[in-house]
Design a protein around this motif. Structure first.
Motif, PDB file in Angstrom:
ATOM      1  N   MET A   1       0.860  -1.207   0.000  1.00 45.50           N
ATOM      2  CA  MET A   1       0.000   0.000   0.000  1.00 45.50           C
ATOM      3  C   MET A   1       0.885   1.243   0.000  1.00 45.50           C
ATOM      4  O   MET A   1       1.778   1.382   0.829  1.00 45.50           O
ATOM      5  N   ARG A   2       0.642   2.129  -0.952  1.00 44.51           N
ATOM      6  CA  ARG A   2       1.418   3.355  -1.042  1.00 44.51           C
ATOM      7  C   ARG A   2       1.013   4.314   0.077  1.00 44.51           C
ATOM      8  O   ARG A   2      -0.154   4.418   0.434  1.00 44.51           O
ATOM      9  N   LEU A   3       2.000   5.007   0.638  1.00 42.92           N
ATOM     10  CA  LEU A   3       1.767   5.907   1.767  1.00 42.92           C
ATOM     11  C   LEU A   3       1.665   7.359   1.325  1.00 42.92           C
ATOM     12  O   LEU A   3       2.317   7.786   0.371  1.00 42.92           O
ATOM     13  N   ALA A   4       0.857   8.121   2.069  1.00 37.17           N
ATOM     14  CA  ALA A   4       0.845   9.578   1.994  1.00 37.17           C
ATOM     15  C   ALA A   4       1.133  10.063   3.413  1.00 37.17           C
ATOM     16  O   ALA A   4       0.364   9.779   4.338  1.00 37.17           O
ATOM     17  N   LEU A   5       2.242  10.748   3.591  1.00 39.04           N
ATOM     18  CA  LEU A   5       2.698  11.112   4.929  1.00 39.04           C
ATOM     19  C   LEU A   5       2.660  12.614   5.165  1.00 39.04           C
ATOM     20  O   LEU A   5       3.006  13.408   4.285  1.00 39.04           O
ATOM     21  N   LEU A   6       2.265  12.976   6.379  1.00 40.45           N
ATOM     22  CA  LEU A   6       2.433  14.336   6.883  1.00 40.45           C
ATOM     23  C   LEU A   6       3.435  14.233   8.016  1.00 40.45           C
ATOM     24  O   LEU A   6       3.231  13.469   8.966  1.00 40.45           O
ATOM     25  N   VAL A   7       4.530  14.989   7.911  1.00 39.84           N
ATOM     26  CA  VAL A   7       5.599  14.933   8.905  1.00 39.84           C
ATOM     27  C   VAL A   7       5.814  16.326   9.488  1.00 39.84           C
ATOM     28  O   VAL A   7       6.662  17.090   9.013  1.00 39.84           O
ATOM     29  N   PRO A   8       5.041  16.719  10.521  1.00 39.53           N
ATOM     30  CA  PRO A   8       5.324  17.982  11.194  1.00 39.53           C
ATOM     31  C   PRO A   8       6.734  17.945  11.774  1.00 39.53           C
ATOM     32  O   PRO A   8       7.205  16.902  12.227  1.00 39.53           O
ATOM     33  N   GLY A   9       7.416  19.076  11.746  1.00 36.37           N
ATOM     34  CA  GLY A   9       8.810  19.096  12.188  1.00 36.37           C
ATOM     35  C   GLY A   9       9.736  18.541  11.124  1.00 36.37           C
ATOM     36  O   GLY A   9      10.792  17.982  11.417  1.00 36.37           O
ATOM     37  N   GLY A  10       9.363  18.717   9.869  1.00 37.75           N
ATOM     38  CA  GLY A  10      10.086  18.106   8.766  1.00 37.75           C
ATOM     39  C   GLY A  10      11.489  18.616   8.539  1.00 37.75           C
ATOM     40  O   GLY A  10      12.279  17.960   7.859  1.00 37.75           O
ATOM     41  N   SER A  11      11.836  19.781   9.081  1.00 35.82           N
ATOM     42  CA  SER A  11      13.187  20.309   8.894  1.00 35.82           C
ATOM     43  C   SER A  11      14.098  19.983  10.068  1.00 35.82           C
ATOM     44  O   SER A  11      15.262  20.381  10.084  1.00 35.82           O
ATOM     45  N   GLY A  12      13.581  19.273  11.050  1.00 31.63           N
ATOM     46  CA  GLY A  12      14.378  18.922  12.216  1.00 31.63           C
ATOM     47  C   GLY A  12      15.233  17.694  11.979  1.00 31.63           C
ATOM     48  O   GLY A  12      15.240  17.098  10.888  1.00 31.63           O
ATOM     49  N   GLN A  13      15.935  17.290  13.023  1.00 32.96           N
ATOM     50  CA  GLN A  13      16.878  16.172  12.938  1.00 32.96           C
ATOM     51  C   GLN A  13      16.201  14.890  12.450  1.00 32.96           C
ATOM     52  O   GLN A  13      16.640  14.269  11.473  1.00 32.96           O
ATOM     53  N   LEU A  14      15.115  14.496  13.113  1.00 33.49           N
ATOM     54  CA  LEU A  14      14.392  13.291  12.721  1.00 33.49           C
ATOM     55  C   LEU A  14      13.589  13.510  11.454  1.00 33.49           C
ATOM     56  O   LEU A  14      13.535  12.641  10.579  1.00 33.49           O
ATOM     57  N   GLY A  15      12.966  14.676  11.334  1.00 34.96           N
ATOM     58  CA  GLY A  15      12.139  14.955  10.170  1.00 34.96           C
ATOM     59  C   GLY A  15      12.900  14.854   8.865  1.00 34.96           C
ATOM     60  O   GLY A  15      12.413  14.289   7.875  1.00 34.96           O
ATOM     61  N   ARG A  16      14.114  15.374   8.841  1.00 32.70           N
ATOM     62  CA  ARG A  16      14.928  15.315   7.622  1.00 32.70           C
ATOM     63  C   ARG A  16      15.239  13.868   7.237  1.00 32.70           C
ATOM     64  O   ARG A  16      15.195  13.490   6.064  1.00 32.70           O
ATOM     65  N   ASP A  17      15.556  13.067   8.251  1.00 31.81           N
ATOM     66  CA  ASP A  17      15.875  11.666   7.961  1.00 31.81           C
ATOM     67  C   ASP A  17      14.637  10.895   7.512  1.00 31.81           C
ATOM     68  O   ASP A  17      14.738   9.967   6.696  1.00 31.81           O
ATOM     69  N   LEU A  18      13.475  11.251   8.040  1.00 28.14           N
ATOM     70  CA  LEU A  18      12.239  10.617   7.575  1.00 28.14           C
ATOM     71  C   LEU A  18      12.010  10.923   6.098  1.00 28.14           C
ATOM     72  O   LEU A  18      11.687  10.023   5.308  1.00 28.14           O
ATOM     73  N   SER A 164      21.713  16.657  11.144  1.00 29.16           N
ATOM     74  CA  SER A 164      21.218  18.030  11.193  1.00 29.16           C
ATOM     75  C   SER A 164      20.907  18.407  12.637  1.00 29.16           C
ATOM     76  O   SER A 164      20.794  17.535  13.502  1.00 29.16           O
ATOM     77  N   GLY A 165      20.789  19.690  12.876  1.00 25.04           N
ATOM     78  CA  GLY A 165      20.470  20.151  14.220  1.00 25.04           C
ATOM     79  C   GLY A 165      21.639  20.007  15.179  1.00 25.04           C
ATOM     80  O   GLY A 165      22.757  19.664  14.800  1.00 25.04           O
ATOM     81  N   SER A 166      21.365  20.275  16.438  1.00 29.71           N
ATOM     82  CA  SER A 166      22.385  20.174  17.483  1.00 29.71           C
ATOM     83  C   SER A 166      22.204  18.854  18.219  1.00 29.71           C
ATOM     84  O   SER A 166      21.094  18.451  18.521  1.00 29.71           O
ATOM     85  N   ASN A 167      23.306  18.190  18.503  1.00 28.14           N
ATOM     86  CA  ASN A 167      23.235  16.947  19.256  1.00 28.14           C
ATOM     87  C   ASN A 167      24.593  16.626  19.881  1.00 28.14           C
ATOM     88  O   ASN A 167      25.598  17.281  19.591  1.00 28.14           O
ATOM     89  N   PHE A 168      24.608  15.614  20.713  1.00 27.33           N
ATOM     90  CA  PHE A 168      25.802  15.260  21.475  1.00 27.33           C
ATOM     91  C   PHE A 168      26.977  14.871  20.570  1.00 27.33           C
ATOM     92  O   PHE A 168      28.119  15.286  20.808  1.00 27.33           O
ATOM     93  N   VAL A 169      26.715  14.081  19.550  1.00 24.96           N
ATOM     94  CA  VAL A 169      27.786  13.624  18.678  1.00 24.96           C
ATOM     95  C   VAL A 169      28.459  14.798  17.981  1.00 24.96           C
ATOM     96  O   VAL A 169      29.699  14.884  17.928  1.00 24.96           O
TER      97      VAL A 169
END
Length: 294
Positions: A1-18, A164-169
């Motif tokens: 089944m093909r997905l249609a996604l809404l990803v709030p926070g899309g420019s953040g660390q997780l959002g970009r990777d999604l 992306s973003g700020s993180n420990f690494v």
């Protein structure tokens, strides 16, 4: 089944990777927090409505993956109202809109909802007891989503880092070039999680939901496998970049006070994730190596 996604926070660390990891043919709208402010009720309702309409027109299955959050843990101690608005009120509105349009919702949460004083990995049904403003607001967000009537899942994770973003690494990599020696706390244990691995897991979950195989358990834990202290994690970063790990020295939490209390033990058990038939994330050390090798 093909997905249609809404990803709030899309420019953040997780959002970009999604966004980077979506399967071919997936329809994805990933607004930044500035483009879709979860505290703006009308905009949130419109965004979910647009997703539902787009999916109905194209024959795709709609899912909302909420990657937006107020994550400034220390700042939240003096700005809890704003943190609550983003981490609790926003998900409440988002979940209500999802319930109205019959769109499934996956809410990303955190290890900070637990008190952090355990001696074994936290299971999904262990008692909550957040000790920080950030943790309280995220716990409230979980309650809002799960009590909304929407088809929803909460996925808790921990110690997330990405490109992306700020993180420990990224901080450790920078400090390696700026300081001859640095001290890092050695009495806080957790499970580092590369946001790219987490994104792959969330997309696998979304796919299962679209196929009608969404987990019966509504709360899941998804982190990198294994555990380590911040000190051990920092040494691993130094090893990966070719710096001498002996330049990293251990210290205690008491020697490095922060405005928000940190959990001394925040390892999450991934048993719920595996029991749902989802692929376990790789070990944290293997993921860190891949992060620098990729």
């Amino acid at each position: 089944m093909r997905l249609a996604l809404l990803v709030p926070g899309g420019s953040g660390q997780l959002g970009r990777d999604l966004v980077d990891a979506v399967p071919p043919g997936t329809e994805v709208v990933a607004p930044s927090s500035a483009e879709l402010d979860l505290t703006a009720t009308g905009a949130v309702v419109s965004a979910v409505g647009a997703l539902a309409a787009q999916a109905a027109e194209s024959g795709a299955f709609p899912v909302v993956l909420n990657a937006a959050a107020y994550t400034a843990v220390d700042a939240a101690e003096t700005d809890e109202a704003r943190a609550f608005a983003v981490n609790a009120d926003g998900p409440r509105v988002l979940a209500a809109a999802c319930a109205s349009h019959r769109v499934p919702l996956v809410q990303v949460s955190t290890d900070y909802v637990f008190p952090g004083d355990a001696t074994r990995p936290y299971e999904v049904d262990d008692a909550l007891g957040p000790r920080s403003a950030y943790g309280r607001t995220k716990a409230a967000g979980e309650d809002a989503v799960l009590g909304s009537g929407a088809s929803s899942w909460v996925v808790r994770t921990s110690w997330v880092y990405g490109r992306s973003g700020s993180n420990f690494v990224k901080t450790m990599r920078r400090l390696a070039s700026e300081r001859d020696q640095l001290s890092v706390v050695d009495d806080q244990l957790g499970s580092p999680t590369w946001s790219a691995d987490l994104a792959a897991g969330l997309l696998e979950l979304a796919g299962a939901i679209a196929e009608g195989c969404g987990p019966a358990a509504r709360i899941l834990h998804c982190t990198g496998a294994g555990e380590v202290s911040w000190y051990g994690f920092a040494r691993a970063v130094f090893e990966e970049i070719g710096a001498d790990p002996e330049r990293v020295k251990p210290c205690t939490t008491e020697q490095y006070p922060r405005p928000a209390p940190r959990p001394s033990y925040s390892v999450l058990s991934n048993e719920s994730w595996c029991a749902a038939g989802l692929s376990p994330l790789r070990g944290w050390r293997e993921a860190l190596h891949a992060y620098f090798a990729d």
